[in-house]
Design a protein around this motif. Structure first.
Motif, short mmCIF file in Angstrom:
data_model
loop_
_atom_site.label_atom_id
_atom_site.label_comp_id
_atom_site.label_asym_id
_atom_site.label_seq_id
_atom_site.Cartn_x
_atom_site.Cartn_y
_atom_site.Cartn_z
N UNK A 117 0.83 -1.21 0.00
CA UNK A 117 0.00 0.00 0.00
C UNK A 117 0.86 1.26 0.00
N UNK A 118 1.95 1.25 0.75
CA UNK A 118 2.84 2.41 0.76
C UNK A 118 3.42 2.62 -0.63
N UNK A 119 3.93 1.56 -1.25
CA UNK A 119 4.51 1.68 -2.59
C UNK A 119 3.47 2.12 -3.62
N UNK A 120 2.27 1.56 -3.55
CA UNK A 120 1.22 1.93 -4.52
C UNK A 120 0.82 3.39 -4.37
N UNK A 121 0.70 3.88 -3.14
CA UNK A 121 0.33 5.27 -2.91
C UNK A 121 1.42 6.21 -3.41
N UNK A 122 2.67 5.87 -3.15
CA UNK A 122 3.80 6.68 -3.63
C UNK A 122 3.86 6.65 -5.16
N UNK A 123 3.70 5.48 -5.75
CA UNK A 123 3.71 5.37 -7.21
C UNK A 123 2.62 6.23 -7.83
N UNK A 124 1.43 6.18 -7.27
CA UNK A 124 0.32 6.99 -7.80
C UNK A 124 0.64 8.48 -7.70
N UNK A 125 1.19 8.91 -6.57
CA UNK A 125 1.54 10.32 -6.40
C UNK A 125 2.63 10.76 -7.36
N UNK A 126 3.52 9.85 -7.71
CA UNK A 126 4.60 10.16 -8.65
C UNK A 126 4.17 10.00 -10.11
#
Length: 137
Positions: A117-126
Motif C-alpha cells: 500500500x505504501x509503494x502503490x500510494x507513492x507510485x500513484x503520487x509520482x
C-alpha cells in the motif's frame, strides 16, 4: 535484486523525503521505499528544508503528528519551501481527515503500514502506473 522490486522504477530513482519525528515510522517508510526510490528520512522539517535546497524532492511524505495544529496556509508554505514537491500525508490510524487536508496533498499513507500500500500510494503520487492486483475495483 530485491523480491517484488520493479527494476524500471529502481533505475528511475525518484527522490522522496519522509519527514516524521517518530523514528520507527520514518525508518519503516524509508525501508519500504528505498529499493525503488532515492529515499531520505528526516526527523524535522528544518532538516528537510536544508536538504531540499541542494537536492529538491519530487515527493514529500509528511507525518500527521508533525502537522497537528497547522492550517492550510501553513501547509502551502511548507510545500513551497520544499520546491513545490507533491505531498503525501502519513496519517494515523484514526482515519479522520485533518483540517489542513486539501488540494496540497496528493493522498494519504495510513497506518498500519503495509509495503504494497505504501509503494502503490507513492507510485500513484509520482504518476507511475499502478498494476491491477486482482483484489479491488
Amino acid at each position: 535484486m530485491q523480491i517484488g522490486v520493479d527494476s524500471g522504477k529502481a533505475v528511475e530513482n525518484r527522490r522522496v523525503f519522509v519527514v516524521d519525528p517518530d523514528e520507527i515510522a520514518r525508518m519503516a517508510v524509508q525501508f519500504m521505499l528505498h529499493d525503488e526510490n532515492e529515499t531520505h528520512a528526516f526527523g524535522d522539517l528544518e532538516a528537510a528544508f536544508a536538504k531540499a535546497e541542494q537536492w529538491p524532492p519530487e515527493l514529500v511524505i509528511l507525518s500527521q503528528s508533525l502537522l497537528d495544529g497547522c492550517k492550510a496556509e501553513e501547509v502551502e508554505k511548507i510545500r513551497s519551501r520544499l520546491s513545490g514537491a507533491k505531498l503525501l500525508l502519513l496519517g494515523d490510524e484514526s482515519g479522520e481527515a485533518p483540517g489542513y487536508m486539501g488540494p496540497a496533498f496528493s493522498g494519504v499513507v495510513r497506518k498500519p503500514l503495509r509495503i504494497e500500500m505504501v509503494r502503490a500510494t507513492v507510485d500513484a503520487a509520482l504518476g507511475r502506473p499502478i498494476p491491477y492486483d486482482g483484489t479491488t475495483w
